[in-house]
Design a protein around this motif. Sequence first.
Motif, mmCIF file in Angstrom:
data_model
loop_
_atom_site.group_PDB
_atom_site.id
_atom_site.type_symbol
_atom_site.label_atom_id
_atom_site.label_comp_id
_atom_site.label_asym_id
_atom_site.label_seq_id
_atom_site.Cartn_x
_atom_site.Cartn_y
_atom_site.Cartn_z
ATOM 1 N N LYS A 70 -7.996 -11.765 15.393
ATOM 2 C CA LYS A 70 -9.159 -12.402 14.779
ATOM 3 C C LYS A 70 -9.158 -12.302 13.258
ATOM 4 C CE LYS A 70 -11.110 -14.023 18.385
ATOM 5 N NZ LYS A 70 -11.219 -15.460 18.541
ATOM 6 N N VAL A 71 -7.982 -12.198 12.649
ATOM 7 C CA VAL A 71 -7.878 -12.210 11.197
ATOM 8 C C VAL A 71 -6.785 -13.194 10.801
ATOM 9 C CG1 VAL A 71 -6.213 -10.297 11.035
ATOM 10 C CG2 VAL A 71 -7.710 -10.807 9.095
ATOM 11 N N VAL A 72 -7.012 -13.891 9.707
ATOM 12 C CA VAL A 72 -5.995 -14.768 9.145
ATOM 13 C C VAL A 72 -5.907 -14.478 7.650
ATOM 14 C CG1 VAL A 72 -7.603 -16.707 8.835
ATOM 15 C CG2 VAL A 72 -5.143 -17.136 8.888
ATOM 16 N N PHE A 73 -4.687 -14.256 7.186
ATOM 17 C CA PHE A 73 -4.423 -14.061 5.762
ATOM 18 C C PHE A 73 -3.972 -15.406 5.203
ATOM 19 C CE2 PHE A 73 -4.160 -9.839 7.489
ATOM 20 C CZ PHE A 73 -4.743 -9.051 6.503
ATOM 21 N N VAL A 74 -4.634 -15.850 4.138
ATOM 22 C CA VAL A 74 -4.362 -17.160 3.554
ATOM 23 C C VAL A 74 -3.822 -16.971 2.141
ATOM 24 C CG1 VAL A 74 -5.341 -19.393 2.905
ATOM 25 C CG2 VAL A 74 -6.222 -18.181 4.928
ATOM 26 N N ASP A 75 -2.606 -17.446 1.919
ATOM 27 C CA ASP A 75 -1.929 -17.357 0.626
ATOM 28 C C ASP A 75 -2.231 -18.626 -0.156
ATOM 29 O OD1 ASP A 75 -0.045 -17.233 -1.486
ATOM 30 O OD2 ASP A 75 1.337 -16.080 -0.241
ATOM 31 N N VAL A 76 -2.903 -18.498 -1.294
ATOM 32 C CA VAL A 76 -3.279 -19.671 -2.084
ATOM 33 C C VAL A 76 -2.302 -19.952 -3.225
ATOM 34 C CG1 VAL A 76 -5.713 -19.339 -1.505
ATOM 35 C CG2 VAL A 76 -4.847 -18.467 -3.672
ATOM 36 N N ARG A 77 -1.179 -19.251 -3.258
ATOM 37 C CA ARG A 77 -0.194 -19.436 -4.323
ATOM 38 C C ARG A 77 0.676 -20.670 -4.061
ATOM 39 N NH1 ARG A 77 3.296 -14.614 -4.262
ATOM 40 N NH2 ARG A 77 3.155 -15.037 -2.029
ATOM 41 N N SER A 78 1.527 -20.985 -5.003
ATOM 42 C CA SER A 78 2.426 -22.130 -4.883
ATOM 43 C C SER A 78 3.522 -21.855 -3.852
ATOM 44 C CB SER A 78 3.079 -22.430 -6.243
ATOM 45 O OG SER A 78 4.028 -21.417 -6.564
ATOM 46 N N GLN A 79 4.145 -22.933 -3.397
ATOM 47 C CA GLN A 79 5.265 -22.813 -2.450
ATOM 48 C C GLN A 79 6.378 -21.947 -3.038
ATOM 49 O OE1 GLN A 79 3.733 -23.855 0.585
ATOM 50 N NE2 GLN A 79 5.882 -24.231 0.945
ATOM 51 N N GLU A 80 6.657 -22.125 -4.319
ATOM 52 C CA GLU A 80 7.703 -21.342 -4.984
ATOM 53 C C GLU A 80 7.392 -19.845 -4.897
ATOM 54 O OE1 GLU A 80 9.659 -20.653 -9.413
ATOM 55 O OE2 GLU A 80 8.252 -22.286 -9.121
ATOM 56 N N GLU A 81 6.144 -19.481 -5.163
ATOM 57 C CA GLU A 81 5.748 -18.078 -5.090
ATOM 58 C C GLU A 81 5.857 -17.554 -3.658
ATOM 59 O OE1 GLU A 81 2.160 -17.161 -7.901
ATOM 60 O OE2 GLU A 81 2.092 -19.303 -7.364
ATOM 61 N N MET A 82 5.424 -18.359 -2.701
ATOM 62 C CA MET A 82 5.455 -17.924 -1.295
ATOM 63 C C MET A 82 6.879 -17.759 -0.774
ATOM 64 S SD MET A 82 2.209 -19.784 0.534
ATOM 65 C CE MET A 82 2.572 -21.449 -0.011
ATOM 66 N N ARG A 83 7.820 -18.545 -1.298
ATOM 67 C CA ARG A 83 9.216 -18.398 -0.866
ATOM 68 C C ARG A 83 9.776 -17.026 -1.248
ATOM 69 N NH1 ARG A 83 9.485 -23.891 -1.768
ATOM 70 N NH2 ARG A 83 10.082 -23.739 -3.944
ATOM 71 N N VAL A 84 9.280 -16.460 -2.343
ATOM 72 C CA VAL A 84 9.766 -15.158 -2.800
ATOM 73 C C VAL A 84 9.137 -14.031 -1.984
ATOM 74 C CG1 VAL A 84 9.832 -13.543 -4.748
ATOM 75 C CG2 VAL A 84 10.252 -15.985 -5.123
ATOM 76 N N SER A 85 7.825 -14.107 -1.755
ATOM 77 C CA SER A 85 7.147 -13.021 -1.041
ATOM 78 C C SER A 85 5.782 -13.480 -0.562
ATOM 79 C CB SER A 85 6.967 -11.816 -1.970
ATOM 80 O OG SER A 85 6.258 -12.184 -3.146
ATOM 81 N N MET A 86 5.439 -13.047 0.643
ATOM 82 C CA MET A 86 4.092 -13.253 1.148
ATOM 83 C C MET A 86 3.778 -12.200 2.197
ATOM 84 S SD MET A 86 4.528 -16.967 3.078
ATOM 85 C CE MET A 86 2.813 -17.153 3.467
#
Length: 180
Positions: A70-86
């Motif tokens: 019942k939890v969702v973590f939402v990354d609001v960064r750019s695709q480039e940033e998410m490719r490095v780490s999330m």
Amino acid sequence: MNRFIHRLSIIFSFAASQLLPASQPPLVLAMDDDAKMKIVIDMYEDYKSDFKTVADIAPLAAMALTGSEKVVFVDVRSQEEMRVSMLPGAVSQKEYLTNQGRFDNHTVVVYCTIGYRSGIFAKKRAGTMDNNNRIYNLRGGLLAWVLEGGKVVDEKGESRRIHVYGRKWNYPPEGFEATW
């Protein structure tokens, strides 16, 4: 006195980093992870004035929620940033907005590098969220998460790299490689 030294080290780090070519990593004074966490949280607290009404959640409290259905973590960064780490299991802002029904009755934890962009996102979403969802901003963002011992992943699995957005936020934990 301690606050004076802290501010002086920030000024020195910034000034020194401006002397390096953009392709070079910035000069960061040797400091332990506790000192880095203090800087990260101080920056977050300065930013928080732009989203005062948004509830935040500390990294350790957010970590305690991982594994919950019942939890969702939402990354609001750019695709480039998410490719490095999330965060493990996180979804992108686009995926979240496109499939909101999938996340009904979930605790929503949004994050970015330090919590500013996610705080603005949470502020906008708080007025439109269904009453069955609660939205939180990750206090100190991805930087605070890893400084508290949280894991990050890339497409290959667990990673020791972290996208810090820019020189100003170059406070990765010991043993992590920062990129921007």
